[in-house]
Design a protein around this motif. Structure first.
Motif, short mmCIF file in Angstrom:
data_model
loop_
_atom_site.label_atom_id
_atom_site.label_comp_id
_atom_site.label_asym_id
_atom_site.label_seq_id
_atom_site.Cartn_x
_atom_site.Cartn_y
_atom_site.Cartn_z
N GLY A 128 12.69 64.79 36.60
CA GLY A 128 14.02 65.17 36.76
C GLY A 128 14.91 64.98 35.81
O GLY A 128 16.26 64.84 36.32
N TYR A 129 14.73 64.45 34.67
CA TYR A 129 15.60 64.21 33.78
C TYR A 129 16.44 65.51 33.37
O TYR A 129 15.95 66.50 32.88
CB TYR A 129 15.05 63.43 32.52
N SER A 130 17.72 65.57 33.31
CA SER A 130 18.23 66.91 32.96
C SER A 130 18.84 66.76 31.45
O SER A 130 18.71 67.71 30.88
CB SER A 130 19.53 67.13 33.90
N ASP A 131 19.47 65.58 31.23
CA ASP A 131 19.88 65.68 29.71
C ASP A 131 19.33 64.06 29.16
O ASP A 131 19.22 63.22 29.90
CB ASP A 131 21.24 65.73 29.67
N PRO A 132 19.10 63.98 27.66
CA PRO A 132 18.87 62.76 27.10
C PRO A 132 20.27 61.78 27.32
O PRO A 132 21.49 62.36 27.38
CB PRO A 132 18.95 63.18 25.67
N ILE A 164 22.10 57.11 23.81
CA ILE A 164 21.20 56.59 22.81
C ILE A 164 20.12 57.36 22.42
O ILE A 164 19.47 57.59 21.21
CB ILE A 164 20.84 55.05 23.22
N GLN A 165 19.28 58.02 23.48
CA GLN A 165 18.41 58.94 23.23
C GLN A 165 18.80 60.12 22.28
O GLN A 165 18.07 60.87 21.50
CB GLN A 165 17.87 59.54 24.54
N LYS A 166 20.08 60.70 22.48
CA LYS A 166 20.52 61.91 21.74
C LYS A 166 20.40 61.47 20.14
O LYS A 166 20.31 62.40 19.55
CB LYS A 166 22.02 62.08 22.16
N THR A 168 22.03 47.93 29.08
CA THR A 168 20.91 47.91 30.18
C THR A 168 20.94 49.02 31.07
O THR A 168 22.19 49.53 31.36
CB THR A 168 20.73 46.51 30.79
N GLY A 169 19.94 49.54 31.17
CA GLY A 169 19.85 50.94 31.98
C GLY A 169 20.08 52.19 31.38
O GLY A 169 20.35 53.48 32.03
N SER A 170 20.55 52.30 29.99
CA SER A 170 20.93 53.54 29.28
C SER A 170 19.65 54.18 28.79
O SER A 170 19.76 55.23 27.81
CB SER A 170 21.96 53.07 28.02
N GLY A 171 18.44 54.00 29.05
CA GLY A 171 17.24 54.95 28.57
C GLY A 171 16.77 54.31 27.07
O GLY A 171 16.14 55.23 26.71
N LYS A 172 16.77 53.02 26.77
CA LYS A 172 16.26 52.80 25.52
C LYS A 172 14.98 52.77 25.58
O LYS A 172 14.38 53.26 24.52
CB LYS A 172 16.75 51.35 25.11
N THR A 173 14.19 52.45 26.51
CA THR A 173 12.57 52.62 26.49
C THR A 173 12.17 54.04 26.17
O THR A 173 11.45 54.19 25.03
CB THR A 173 12.22 52.34 27.80
N ALA A 174 12.61 55.14 26.85
CA ALA A 174 12.23 56.57 26.34
C ALA A 174 12.69 56.77 25.10
O ALA A 174 11.98 57.69 24.19
CB ALA A 174 12.56 57.47 27.47
P1 ADP Z 1 17.25 50.09 29.15
O1 ADP Z 1 16.16 49.91 28.38
O2 ADP Z 1 18.29 50.96 28.14
O3 ADP Z 1 17.73 49.28 30.01
P2 ADP Z 1 15.68 51.94 30.49
O4 ADP Z 1 14.70 52.53 29.44
O5 ADP Z 1 14.82 50.99 31.32
O6 ADP Z 1 16.95 51.33 30.07
O7 ADP Z 1 15.94 53.24 31.47
C1 ADP Z 1 16.59 53.07 32.92
C2 ADP Z 1 16.26 53.96 33.86
O8 ADP Z 1 16.77 55.47 33.32
C3 ADP Z 1 14.69 54.09 33.82
O9 ADP Z 1 14.50 54.32 35.49
C4 ADP Z 1 14.47 55.47 33.34
O10 ADP Z 1 13.28 55.94 33.80
C5 ADP Z 1 15.58 56.35 33.31
N1 ADP Z 1 15.82 57.35 32.62
C6 ADP Z 1 15.47 57.25 31.08
N2 ADP Z 1 15.92 58.28 30.42
C7 ADP Z 1 16.87 59.21 31.32
C8 ADP Z 1 17.27 60.47 31.12
N3 ADP Z 1 17.39 61.11 29.93
N4 ADP Z 1 17.76 61.01 32.30
C9 ADP Z 1 17.48 60.33 33.47
N5 ADP Z 1 16.82 59.00 33.73
C10 ADP Z 1 16.57 58.60 32.48
#
Ligand code: ADP
Ligand code: MG
Length: 228
Positions: A44-48, A51-53, A71-77
């Motif tokens: 269900g992710y619509s946009d990066p 940080i991902q962009k 924290t929470g900004s999607g760094k893992t992906a």
């Molecule tokens: P961080 O490491 O920066 O604290 P996370 O990688 O743990 O953040 O990501 C926080 C949440 O956002 C996770 O539940 C992840 O699955 C979700 N997420 C990551 N990328 C996206 C995206 N592009 N759109 C929506 N949700 C996302």
């Protein structure tokens, strides 16, 4: 060029380093294959995220990264996606021992969160992910390690002591919020021609010093205000 500046400004993004790839504003621009895109769409992710962009195209270009975003900004992906593509690019993927991608995390909790996130995307390619940390049954965890794939290490001190895994093939290394002194000795055991990404929510002097030591000509990407 002006458009790139505008995109970065709107994201409150600060980038430094020579010859930095352009940010990608949508998943379609990353050049991911259908297998990976399918997983992303199903989640269900619509946009990066911001940080991902920027981090994804830079990582795909082979550069080292110092990435700072809250924290929470999607760094893992942001590091898992390029890591998977890097692994799939290796010619002798299923030959030899030990992982190709290695992620260092500071705690068991963080390592297991990364593990859960990594597994979602690794299944697109049938790649294995192993999380290794102290406590529980260490030998069972090590048995899971198979050629190729990703390995996530938490509780670094145990790993240094046990020299448990074979880092010979590791060519994509991530330090995720990992700033303990043990990180350096692990990095010293990984081939110097590796690609190294360091991600952190904050950027104190201690992290900056470590980042400079373990990366080579990194691109620094930060989102929002970064206190020193
Ligand atoms: P961080 O490491 O920066 O604290 P996370 O990688 O743990 O953040 O990501 C926080 C949440 O956002 C996770 O539940 C992840 O699955 C979700 N997420 C990551 N990328 C996206 C995206 N592009 N759109 C929506 N949700 C996302
Ligand atoms: Mg994180």
């Amino acid at each position: 060029k002006e458009r790139v500046e505008l995109i970065r400004k709107e994201l409150d993004m600060h980038v430094s380093g020579a010859d930095v790839s352009k940010p990608c504003i949508s998943f379609a621009h990353f050049g991911f294959d259908d297998a990976l895109l399918d997983v992303i769409i199903k989640l269900g992710y619509s946009d990066p995220t911001g940080i991902q962009k920027q981090a994804v195209p830079v990582a795909l270009s082979g550069r080292d990264i110092i990435g700072i975003a809250k924290t929470g900004s999607g760094k893992t992906a942001a590091f898992i996606w390029p890591m998977l593509i890097h692994i799939m690019d290796q010619e002798e993927l299923s030959k030899g021992e030990g992982p190709i991608g290695l992620i260092l995390a500071p705690t068991r909790e963080l390592a297991s969160q990364i593990y859960i996130e990594a597994k979602k995307f690794a299944k697109a390619y049938g790649l294995r992910v192993a999380a290794v940390y102290g406590g529980a049954s260490k030998m069972d965890q090590f048995k899971e390690l198979k050629p190729g794939g990703i390995e996530i290490l938490g509780r670094l001190i145990d790993m240094v002591k046990m020299k448990a895994t074979n880092f010979r093939r590791v060519s994509f290394l991530v330090l995720d919020e990992a700033d303990q002194p043990q990180v350096r000795s692990i990095c010293d055991n990984i081939r110097p021609d590796r690609q190294t990404l360091l991600f952190s929510a904050t950027f104190p002097k201690k992290v900056e010093t470590l980042a400079r030591e373990v990366t080579t000509e990194p691109v620094r990407i930060s989102i929002g205000y970064v206190g020193q």
